[in-house]
Motif scaffolding. Structure first.
Motif, PDB file in Angstrom:
ATOM      1  N   LEU A  20      -8.118 -10.698  64.912  1.00  0.00           N
ATOM      2  CA  LEU A  20      -7.805  -9.427  65.555  1.00  0.00           C
ATOM      3  C   LEU A  20      -7.821  -9.568  67.073  1.00  0.00           C
ATOM      4  O   LEU A  20      -6.976  -8.974  67.767  1.00  0.00           O
ATOM      5  CB  LEU A  20      -8.814  -8.363  65.117  1.00  0.00           C
ATOM      6  N   PHE A  37      -3.163  -3.046  66.526  1.00  0.00           N
ATOM      7  CA  PHE A  37      -4.251  -4.006  66.419  1.00  0.00           C
ATOM      8  C   PHE A  37      -5.426  -3.643  67.317  1.00  0.00           C
ATOM      9  O   PHE A  37      -6.559  -4.061  67.050  1.00  0.00           O
ATOM     10  CB  PHE A  37      -3.752  -5.419  66.715  1.00  0.00           C
ATOM     11  N   ARG A  40      -7.371  -1.504  65.056  1.00  0.00           N
ATOM     12  CA  ARG A  40      -7.952  -2.320  63.988  1.00  0.00           C
ATOM     13  C   ARG A  40      -9.132  -3.136  64.490  1.00  0.00           C
ATOM     14  O   ARG A  40     -10.088  -3.370  63.744  1.00  0.00           O
ATOM     15  CB  ARG A  40      -6.892  -3.258  63.403  1.00  0.00           C
ATOM     16  N   TYR A  44     -11.813  -2.180  61.851  1.00  0.00           N
ATOM     17  CA  TYR A  44     -12.071  -3.144  60.783  1.00  0.00           C
ATOM     18  C   TYR A  44     -13.514  -3.636  60.762  1.00  0.00           C
ATOM     19  O   TYR A  44     -14.160  -3.624  59.696  1.00  0.00           O
ATOM     20  CB  TYR A  44     -11.100  -4.317  60.874  1.00  0.00           C
ATOM     21  N   PHE A  85      -9.914  -6.938  54.348  1.00  0.00           N
ATOM     22  CA  PHE A  85      -9.608  -6.868  55.771  1.00  0.00           C
ATOM     23  C   PHE A  85      -9.174  -8.227  56.302  1.00  0.00           C
ATOM     24  O   PHE A  85      -8.233  -8.330  57.099  1.00  0.00           O
ATOM     25  CB  PHE A  85     -10.830  -6.356  56.536  1.00  0.00           C
ATOM     26  N   VAL A  89      -5.364  -9.126  57.808  1.00  0.00           N
ATOM     27  CA  VAL A  89      -5.163  -9.703  59.136  1.00  0.00           C
ATOM     28  C   VAL A  89      -4.521 -11.074  59.038  1.00  0.00           C
ATOM     29  O   VAL A  89      -3.630 -11.422  59.823  1.00  0.00           O
ATOM     30  CB  VAL A  89      -6.508  -9.776  59.887  1.00  0.00           C
ATOM     31  N   TRP A 148      -6.026   5.492  53.211  1.00  0.00           N
ATOM     32  CA  TRP A 148      -5.456   4.367  53.958  1.00  0.00           C
ATOM     33  C   TRP A 148      -4.034   4.675  54.410  1.00  0.00           C
ATOM     34  O   TRP A 148      -3.654   4.401  55.553  1.00  0.00           O
ATOM     35  CB  TRP A 148      -5.461   3.117  53.088  1.00  0.00           C
ATOM     36  N   GLU A 152      -2.481   4.778  58.163  1.00  0.00           N
ATOM     37  CA  GLU A 152      -1.316   4.016  58.609  1.00  0.00           C
ATOM     38  C   GLU A 152      -0.274   4.934  59.236  1.00  0.00           C
ATOM     39  O   GLU A 152       0.321   4.609  60.265  1.00  0.00           O
ATOM     40  CB  GLU A 152      -0.701   3.249  57.429  1.00  0.00           C
TER      41      GLU A 152
END
Length: 209
Positions: A20, A37, A40, A44, A85, A89, A148, A152
């Motif tokens: 990440l 990202f 994330r 994450y 996760f 990635v 989820w 998104e």
């Protein structure tokens, strides 16, 4: 069943955060563009640590003296919860979402299977009858799949280039995630039933004098 050592989930977190960080701060990598990202990188690790944190708080309430508590922690379940996760990635790092047509669909099914197997092993021990485990795990998987997809949409679909195909893709992803959770529920129910049989056999076996 052999216990998973503590360093396995730690390694999963490290590999995820490392990728990440590269995606967020390494310049000029096109496959990482417009995929949130930055969000994330924050979300994450927090989501990966959520299950250990909840387990720790619950264990602390049950055990007034938690010395050595982490030596009995369910690291296998933690690892299963964290792996999706890392898979997600890594799929972006290797450009699998664009290079393999089937990767996104496989990812939603397999990752939900991993995630809900881990969650089920953590929470479904007291659930009776065992067939209800399947309903609990599958229901949680469906809820998480919806959540989820909402995430998104909010982070990058609503202002991105995939808005025209988002509806069909969302329905497919939610269905695959729920199916993965259904399989996870069947696996967890089987594992818990096996544990129940072993426990019953041990408790009913004659003790030596």
């Amino acid at each position: 069943m052999k216990r998973v050592p503590w360093w396995v989930p730690v390694l999963v977190i490290a590999l995820t955060v490392g990728q990440l960080a590269v995606a967020e701060w390494a310049p000029g990598i096109e496959r990482f563009a417009d995929k949130a990202f930055g969000a994330r990188l924050i979300a994450y690790p927090l989501l990966m640590l959520l299950a250990p944190a909840i387990w720790w708080l619950a264990a602390r309430r049950r055990t007034p003296r938690p010395a050595g508590l982490w030596s009995t922690a369910p690291y296998g379940a933690f690892t299963l919860i964290m792996l999706p996760f890392l898979v997600d990635v890594t799929g972006n790092s290797l450009d699998l979402y664009d290079s393999l047509v089937w990767w996104d669909d496989f990812n939603h099914f397999f990752n939900w299977f991993l995630l809900l197997t881990g969650i089920g092993l953590l929470i479904c021990g007291p659930v009776r009858p065992r067939w209800a485990v399947v309903l609990v795990v599958c229901g949680l998987g469906a809820i998480l799949a919806i959540g989820w997809e909402l995430g998104e949409w909010w982070t990058f679909i609503r202002h991105g280039t995939e808005i025209e195909t988002a509806y069909e893709d969302t329905l497919g992803d939610e269905t695959l995630g729920t199916l993965g959770a259904l399989v996870a529920g069947l696996v967890v129910a089987r594992v818990q039933s096996s544990r129940d049989r072993i426990s019953t056999a041990r408790s009913s076996s004659p003790r030596g004098t």
